[in-house]
Scaffold this active site. Structure first.
Site, short mmCIF file in Angstrom:
data_model
loop_
_atom_site.label_atom_id
_atom_site.label_comp_id
_atom_site.label_asym_id
_atom_site.label_seq_id
_atom_site.Cartn_x
_atom_site.Cartn_y
_atom_site.Cartn_z
N CYS A 106 0.78 -1.23 0.00
CA CYS A 106 0.00 0.00 0.00
C CYS A 106 0.82 1.28 0.00
O CYS A 106 0.35 2.33 -0.45
CB CYS A 106 -0.95 -0.01 1.19
SG CYS A 106 -1.96 -1.51 1.29
N HIS A 113 -3.81 7.04 2.23
CA HIS A 113 -4.17 5.72 1.74
C HIS A 113 -5.61 5.43 2.13
O HIS A 113 -6.02 5.69 3.27
CB HIS A 113 -3.22 4.67 2.33
CG HIS A 113 -3.67 3.26 2.12
ND1 HIS A 113 -4.05 2.78 0.89
CD2 HIS A 113 -3.78 2.22 2.99
CE1 HIS A 113 -4.38 1.51 1.01
NE2 HIS A 113 -4.23 1.15 2.26
N ASN A 168 -10.55 -0.06 -0.94
CA ASN A 168 -9.10 -0.09 -0.73
C ASN A 168 -8.45 -0.71 -1.96
O ASN A 168 -8.57 -1.91 -2.19
CB ASN A 168 -8.80 -0.91 0.53
CG ASN A 168 -7.32 -0.95 0.87
OD1 ASN A 168 -6.46 -0.67 0.04
ND2 ASN A 168 -7.02 -1.33 2.11
#
Length: 360
Positions: free
Chosen positions: A120, A269, A299
């Site tokens: 990520c 994020h 996500n």
């Protein structure tokens, strides 16, 4: 802390591609009762996601995004000297997907091309590598391509992850230019927490076998997955994030000699809405400066920061803007970047189906 500083390098254009297929989370009820689904969806704040079909890989999403960027900005492909492909869902175990994209995009044989397999936080890592190579070398233009098809690696029968992940691809053009001021990066790793987010089976430590592919009940709540599907220890990840991320942001701002109020935008994020809201409240950040795409894309791992920029800041990066980027995840790794965006050109998002762009 690993701090890096660059000058005279920046992102001049961005684009993104997402799968055409939309998942509506409230209707994602094949394996769970509707009331449980609503409870989870309301908590994480993810209402829609995009899922790649069987024929679409991360490289297809990145290719569509890159072609859109090149076309919209009349880029001479011969001037692209560097291609970095970021993904943990590549086309093959070998060769590197960046090599396939170099050929597919028609770039020069003298183009440097390599993959980065971080999770990520990887867009910030990828930018730092591109900035470093352009600042110190004779390279003209770099493409940072970031794509993930996380929907293919998580079990729809595991409630802890079934409603979180989506797919997408982005392209960022990085160039040297005196108009860019200084950029600051903080890059961090804690491998002692590697087991917080993991796919145990299918690599060379635990090769694929009948056993790794077998679905099994993994906890007392009846969640089901195989060893070749991802898992996440959500509570431990949350505790890690609320401890490390605010501290890293503060330290990076101090390293840059700046404060949060000087940021035009703060791009987190997109893990889930609860985490980002918690960090913003804890740090007393101006929420009007924090764009969000968690509700419509979920996500998307390393794609989430640049996808949020493309989706939410198109038409808002004229002139000189300063962005703070913050990302964390699998590894565990985390990163903060303070980067100037000067007249950054952002293309409209395109859609991909069956490996082909259908809205270019």
């Amino acid at each position: 802390m690993a701090y890096l500083k660059f000058k005279g390098v920046g992102v001049t254009a961005m684009s993104a591609a997402v799968p055409r297929h939309v998942i509506h989370n409230y209707e994602y009820t094949e394996y769970f009762p509707a009331d449980q689904v609503k409870e989870v969806v309301d908590k994480v704040g993810i209402y829609e996601r995009r899922f790649a079909d069987a024929a679409t890989c991360s490289s297809d999403l990145c290719f569509a995004a890159a072609e859109k960027l090149i076309s919209d900005n009349a880029i001479d492909k011969e001037e692209i000297d560097l291609l970095i492909f970021i993904s943990q869902t590549p086309d093959y175990r070998m060769p590197a997907t960046s090599c396939l994209l170099q050929e597919h995009l028609g770039l020069s044989h003298s183009c440097i091309a390599f993959d980065m397999t971080l999770g990520c936080s990887a867009f910030c890592y990828g930018l730092s590598v591109a900035y470093s190579l352009l600042e110190k070398g004779n390279l003209r233009k770099a493409l940072v391509l970031d794509g993930e098809t996380r929907s293919k690696v998580y079990s729809p029968k595991d409630r802890r992850s079934a409603f979180l992940f989506g797919d997408g691809g982005v392209a960022a053009l990085v160039e040297r230019d005196t108009k860019f001021g200084e950029s600051f990066f903080s890059l961090n790793t804690d491998g002692s927490r590697a087991d917080l987010i993991m796919i145990k089976g299918g690599g060379y430590r635990h090769p694929s076998s009948e056993e790794t592919l077998k679905e099994k009940v993994v906890d007392e709540y009846g969640n089901i997955r195989s060893d070749e599907q991802g898992y996440m220890k959500g509570g431990d990840v949350f505790n890690f994030v609320i401890r490390e991320i605010p501290r890293d942001i503060k330290n990076t701002l101090a390293y840059a000699g700046m404060d949060a109020g000087q940021m035009d935008y703060i791009v987190f994020h997109q893990a889930n809405n609860f985490i980002n809201s918690y960090i913003a409240k804890k740090m007393k950040l101006d929420t009007s400066k924090i764009p969000s795409t968690i509700g419509k894309y979920g996500n998307t791992s390393s794609v989430s920061v640049p996808l949020t920029i493309v989706d939410q800041l198109r038409g808002k990066l004229d002139g000189n803007k300063t962005l703070l980027l913050s990302a964390f995840g699998v590894g565990m790794t985390w990163a903060t970047a303070i980067v100037p965006f000067v007249d950054c050109r952002i293309s409209e998002i395109v859609e991909v189906e069956n490996g082909q762009c259908v809205s270019c």
